[in-house]
Structure formats: structure tokens, C-alpha cells
Design an enzyme around this catalytic site. Sequence first.
Site, PDB file in Angstrom:
ATOM      1  N   LYS A   1     -45.522  -1.369  -8.644  1.00 37.46           N
ATOM      2  CA  LYS A   1     -44.633  -2.298  -9.356  1.00 37.46           C
ATOM      3  C   LYS A   1     -44.900  -3.745  -8.923  1.00 37.46           C
ATOM      4  O   LYS A   1     -45.130  -4.622  -9.754  1.00 37.46           O
ATOM      5  CB  LYS A   1     -43.162  -1.940  -9.111  1.00 37.46           C
ATOM      6  CG  LYS A   1     -42.217  -2.739  -9.973  1.00 37.46           C
ATOM      7  CD  LYS A   1     -40.794  -2.695  -9.471  1.00 37.46           C
ATOM      8  CE  LYS A   1     -40.534  -3.832  -8.516  1.00 37.46           C
ATOM      9  NZ  LYS A   1     -39.160  -3.969  -8.075  1.00 37.46           N
TER      10      LYS A   1
ATOM     11  N   ASP B   1     -39.465  -1.363 -13.360  1.00 35.27           N
ATOM     12  CA  ASP B   1     -38.318  -1.542 -12.460  1.00 35.27           C
ATOM     13  C   ASP B   1     -37.150  -0.728 -13.020  1.00 35.27           C
ATOM     14  O   ASP B   1     -37.323   0.052 -13.969  1.00 35.27           O
ATOM     15  CB  ASP B   1     -37.972  -3.036 -12.301  1.00 35.27           C
ATOM     16  CG  ASP B   1     -37.275  -3.581 -13.546  1.00 35.27           C
ATOM     17  OD1 ASP B   1     -37.348  -2.927 -14.613  1.00 35.27           O
ATOM     18  OD2 ASP B   1     -36.656  -4.651 -13.460  1.00 35.27           O
TER      19      ASP B   1
END
Length: 273
Positions: free
Chosen positions: A179, A198
Site C-alpha cells: 500500500k 486502504d
Amino acid sequence: MATKRTAAKRPAKALKPPQVLAPAKRKAAIEGVSATRARAIAAKEPVAPKAKRGKTAKPLAPERIKAILDALRKTYPNVVCALIHHNAFELTIATILSAQTTDVGVNKATPELFRMYPTPKALAEAPTAEVEQLIKTTGFYRAKARNIQGAARVLVEKFNSKVPETIEEMIQLPGVARKTANVVLGSWFGIPSGVVVDTHVLRLSRRLELTKADDPVKVEQDLMKVIPRDRWIQFSHELIHHGRQVCIARKPRCVDCSLETVCNSADKTWSSH
Ligand code: SF4
């Protein structure tokens, strides 16, 4: 003889009865939407039966994906990463700090952190107690201090104090998983290395039936299959903004949603179809 004029007594003002809002206005006040919207909602209620929702015949059909992407682009034409940063190093550190907290919270802590320790070397050599103090408000500050100083150290020792431009190298930094690597590579370098997943992207991707998975790595793989590569970077930004502003976790504002006509989520609070 002049007589004293006495002011004519005005009748006492009648007390207004407690205001009773019309149903549409009451709904508007409760849901925080305009009265016009609320009237529209009232007119269209009851919403589609729940049993009908949560199912789209072909959720990954190219025309549906295009409709979602077009609506997002139109709604959020200039959306960018909300973390304040001036270079790849700052964005890397800010993204590590953003775990389990809001970007607003990170943005309050990082200006002083970067003023005190503006380079990987300075941060790597900083007294840990001072770093912890500076980032304390972002939560989990001991682990985060360990990660950002560890990342700074690896940048100095392995990458000549420069943030690398491949995902394989990025994930060698402590505290950096896919991420964070995708955020930095996409937002700073403009490299579409993957899709940032996310909490918002995960929730919305499931509501929009773009994935059935709930593991972020698997969700990313699913999204990479259906979203064209040249949309990966903006798609993440758009979905994150949409998740913050409209498709919120507990009570999505479906009546204000530009994706409403293509969404059949079981979580919908209102539906036009
Ligand atoms: S219609 Fe509702 S559930 Fe669907 S994406 Fe929009 S806000 Fe989210």
C-alpha cells in the site's frame, strides 16, 4: 386638564407552537440533505427491496467498469494525495505514519518532524525519544518511530539516501508494504505499480462488487485485473475521496452518490432502482 397618556396595552404575543417539520424537511434535517433531496427520497420510498440488492448480474462487465470510472473521474477531476509532502522521502514517511490514523492527523505532526529531520540521514541518526515525541499524536508511536527510522536507515545504507522507484525495492523498507509503496510510486513518481488498497478502497470495492475478497492483497489483485493500468493511480485517489465524503462506512450517503445508478450494494441507504 391634560391626562397622562397610557400606552395601549398590546396583547401578549401568543407563544409559537413547537415547530413541526413537514416529513420531507424532517428527513432532510435528520439526514443532512437538502429538503428538495429529501422530498425526492420521500417520493421514491420505499427503496428497492433489500433482497434485490447486493447483486449485479455482471458486476465486472466492461461497460459497468467504464461507467464507474467515468463517474468517479467526473466527480473528482483533480483529486490528489491528501498527505502533505515535498519529496518522495517525506511522502514515504508520512504514509508509514498514516497507518491506523487520519491524513489530517499525520499532516499536523509531519511539518515539525521534517523541519527537524529533513533527510534520511538526519532522521536515521535522530534520538528515538525525540522522534517518538514528535509523532506521538499519530498513535502507535513507538512502532512507527522504529519503522520510520528503520526506513531512513535502509534508504541511507542501501539506496544512497534516495527513495527507490520499484515496488520490490520499496517493500524492503521497514513499515513499507504494497500500500505504502503504491502511494509513493504512484503519487510522487507517477508509476502505476498497483492499486492503493486502504480501508476506503477495500470497503468501496466490495460495495461496488469489484471484489469479494477482504484481504487487501487479494483485493488489489482483483482490482488490477478489471481497472485499466492507466487509471490505477487516480482510481485509488478517487475512491479514497469518495469513501471519505460520500460512501462512508456506517451510513453511506447514497442519495448524493454519483455511482448510485450502478451500485447495488446491500449497504445502500437509498436506491433509485
Ligand atoms: S450508492 Fe451508496 S453504497 Fe453505493 S457507492 Fe454510492 S454511497 Fe456507496
